[in-house]
Design a protein around this motif. Structure first.
Motif, PDB file in Angstrom:
ATOM      1  N   TRP A  28      17.346  15.572 -13.621  1.00  0.00           N
ATOM      2  CA  TRP A  28      17.745  14.283 -14.184  1.00  0.00           C
ATOM      3  C   TRP A  28      19.254  14.281 -14.357  1.00  0.00           C
ATOM      4  O   TRP A  28      19.885  15.335 -14.478  1.00  0.00           O
ATOM      5  CB  TRP A  28      17.071  14.056 -15.538  1.00  0.00           C
ATOM      6  N   HIS A  29      19.850  13.111 -14.377  1.00  0.00           N
ATOM      7  CA  HIS A  29      21.279  12.997 -14.649  1.00  0.00           C
ATOM      8  C   HIS A  29      21.534  11.694 -15.402  1.00  0.00           C
ATOM      9  O   HIS A  29      20.867  10.693 -15.178  1.00  0.00           O
ATOM     10  CB  HIS A  29      22.129  13.130 -13.389  1.00  0.00           C
ATOM     11  N   ASP A  30      22.456  11.780 -16.345  1.00  0.00           N
ATOM     12  CA  ASP A  30      22.769  10.677 -17.243  1.00  0.00           C
ATOM     13  C   ASP A  30      24.243  10.323 -17.162  1.00  0.00           C
ATOM     14  O   ASP A  30      25.071  11.133 -16.777  1.00  0.00           O
ATOM     15  CB  ASP A  30      22.482  11.053 -18.710  1.00  0.00           C
ATOM     16  N   VAL A  31      24.542   9.096 -17.564  1.00  0.00           N
ATOM     17  CA  VAL A  31      25.914   8.636 -17.723  1.00  0.00           C
ATOM     18  C   VAL A  31      26.024   8.068 -19.128  1.00  0.00           C
ATOM     19  O   VAL A  31      25.148   7.337 -19.582  1.00  0.00           O
ATOM     20  CB  VAL A  31      26.258   7.523 -16.710  1.00  0.00           C
ATOM     21  N   PHE A  44      19.002   8.667 -14.794  1.00  0.00           N
ATOM     22  CA  PHE A  44      18.538   8.606 -13.411  1.00  0.00           C
ATOM     23  C   PHE A  44      17.620   9.796 -13.144  1.00  0.00           C
ATOM     24  O   PHE A  44      17.946  10.927 -13.489  1.00  0.00           O
ATOM     25  CB  PHE A  44      19.730   8.664 -12.449  1.00  0.00           C
ATOM     26  N   SER A  45      16.487   9.542 -12.505  1.00  0.00           N
ATOM     27  CA  SER A  45      15.520  10.609 -12.229  1.00  0.00           C
ATOM     28  C   SER A  45      15.987  11.468 -11.053  1.00  0.00           C
ATOM     29  O   SER A  45      16.868  11.071 -10.284  1.00  0.00           O
ATOM     30  CB  SER A  45      14.147  10.010 -11.938  1.00  0.00           C
ATOM     31  N   PRO A  46      15.373  12.651 -10.912  1.00  0.00           N
ATOM     32  CA  PRO A  46      15.728  13.537  -9.801  1.00  0.00           C
ATOM     33  C   PRO A  46      15.612  12.810  -8.458  1.00  0.00           C
ATOM     34  O   PRO A  46      14.701  12.008  -8.250  1.00  0.00           O
ATOM     35  CB  PRO A  46      14.696  14.662  -9.898  1.00  0.00           C
ATOM     36  N   HIS A  48      17.700  10.598  -7.295  1.00  0.00           N
ATOM     37  CA  HIS A  48      18.440   9.339  -7.304  1.00  0.00           C
ATOM     38  C   HIS A  48      19.911   9.597  -7.596  1.00  0.00           C
ATOM     39  O   HIS A  48      20.258  10.568  -8.254  1.00  0.00           O
ATOM     40  CB  HIS A  48      17.856   8.380  -8.344  1.00  0.00           C
ATOM     41  N   SER A  49      20.763   8.699  -7.118  1.00  0.00           N
ATOM     42  CA  SER A  49      22.201   8.861  -7.328  1.00  0.00           C
ATOM     43  C   SER A  49      22.655   7.960  -8.474  1.00  0.00           C
ATOM     44  O   SER A  49      21.920   7.094  -8.940  1.00  0.00           O
ATOM     45  CB  SER A  49      22.964   8.517  -6.054  1.00  0.00           C
ATOM     46  N   TYR A  50      23.903   8.154  -8.887  1.00  0.00           N
ATOM     47  CA  TYR A  50      24.475   7.352  -9.962  1.00  0.00           C
ATOM     48  C   TYR A  50      24.644   5.888  -9.560  1.00  0.00           C
ATOM     49  O   TYR A  50      24.873   5.037 -10.405  1.00  0.00           O
ATOM     50  CB  TYR A  50      25.822   7.930 -10.395  1.00  0.00           C
ATOM     51  N   THR A  51      24.538   5.572  -8.283  1.00  0.00           N
ATOM     52  CA  THR A  51      24.661   4.182  -7.830  1.00  0.00           C
ATOM     53  C   THR A  51      23.302   3.501  -7.677  1.00  0.00           C
ATOM     54  O   THR A  51      23.247   2.306  -7.422  1.00  0.00           O
ATOM     55  CB  THR A  51      25.430   4.117  -6.491  1.00  0.00           C
ATOM     56  N   ASP A  52      22.203   4.253  -7.821  1.00  0.00           N
ATOM     57  CA  ASP A  52      20.859   3.678  -7.747  1.00  0.00           C
ATOM     58  C   ASP A  52      20.508   2.936  -9.037  1.00  0.00           C
ATOM     59  O   ASP A  52      21.211   3.042 -10.044  1.00  0.00           O
ATOM     60  CB  ASP A  52      19.810   4.773  -7.512  1.00  0.00           C
ATOM     61  N   GLN A  53      19.407   2.220  -9.010  1.00  0.00           N
ATOM     62  CA  GLN A  53      18.887   1.566 -10.211  1.00  0.00           C
ATOM     63  C   GLN A  53      18.501   2.650 -11.227  1.00  0.00           C
ATOM     64  O   GLN A  53      17.793   3.586 -10.876  1.00  0.00           O
ATOM     65  CB  GLN A  53      17.655   0.731  -9.850  1.00  0.00           C
ATOM     66  N   PRO A  54      18.965   2.559 -12.486  1.00  0.00           N
ATOM     67  CA  PRO A  54      18.610   3.590 -13.471  1.00  0.00           C
ATOM     68  C   PRO A  54      17.145   3.513 -13.876  1.00  0.00           C
ATOM     69  O   PRO A  54      16.514   2.459 -13.777  1.00  0.00           O
ATOM     70  CB  PRO A  54      19.526   3.282 -14.652  1.00  0.00           C
ATOM     71  N   ASN A  55      16.619   4.639 -14.343  1.00  0.00           N
ATOM     72  CA  ASN A  55      15.254   4.689 -14.852  1.00  0.00           C
ATOM     73  C   ASN A  55      15.168   4.252 -16.298  1.00  0.00           C
ATOM     74  O   ASN A  55      14.100   3.858 -16.766  1.00  0.00           O
ATOM     75  CB  ASN A  55      14.690   6.110 -14.736  1.00  0.00           C
ATOM     76  N   ASN A  56      16.293   4.363 -17.016  1.00  0.00           N
ATOM     77  CA  ASN A  56      16.280   4.057 -18.442  1.00  0.00           C
ATOM     78  C   ASN A  56      17.709   3.783 -18.891  1.00  0.00           C
ATOM     79  O   ASN A  56      18.634   4.432 -18.430  1.00  0.00           O
ATOM     80  CB  ASN A  56      15.707   5.257 -19.203  1.00  0.00           C
ATOM     81  N   ILE A  57      17.858   2.817 -19.793  1.00  0.00           N
ATOM     82  CA  ILE A  57      19.146   2.557 -20.445  1.00  0.00           C
ATOM     83  C   ILE A  57      18.872   2.471 -21.935  1.00  0.00           C
ATOM     84  O   ILE A  57      17.961   1.765 -22.368  1.00  0.00           O
ATOM     85  CB  ILE A  57      19.792   1.252 -19.960  1.00  0.00           C
TER      86      ILE A  57
END
Length: 66
Positions: A28-31, A44-46, A48-57
């Motif tokens: 997973w990766h977060d901003v 963002f789930s495994p 996916h990139s930082y430019t994809d649709q996020p999984n959660n905000i």
């Protein structure tokens, strides 16, 4: 080092274009970014990139004494 309560607890912080990006050991990766006068955490789930649709905000909350 970064820590979280769910999933892999250890991650690595980097700052890119004024945002804190955290890569977690579980993929997973977060901003964390400033939006207006508050901060939000975007996840963002495994795979996916930082430019994809996020999984959660969610609202990012500072928890350390300052």
């Amino acid at each position: 080092m970064a820590e979280k309560t769910l999933g892999s607890r250890n991650g690595k912080w980097t700052v890119v274009e004024g945002e804190a990006r955290i890569s977690w050991q579980d993929g997973w990766h977060d901003v964390i970014r400033k939006v207006g006068n508050r901060y939000e955490k975007v996840a963002f789930s495994p795979g996916h990139s930082y430019t994809d649709q996020p999984n959660n905000i969610a609202e990012a909350v500072y928890t350390e004494a300052h």
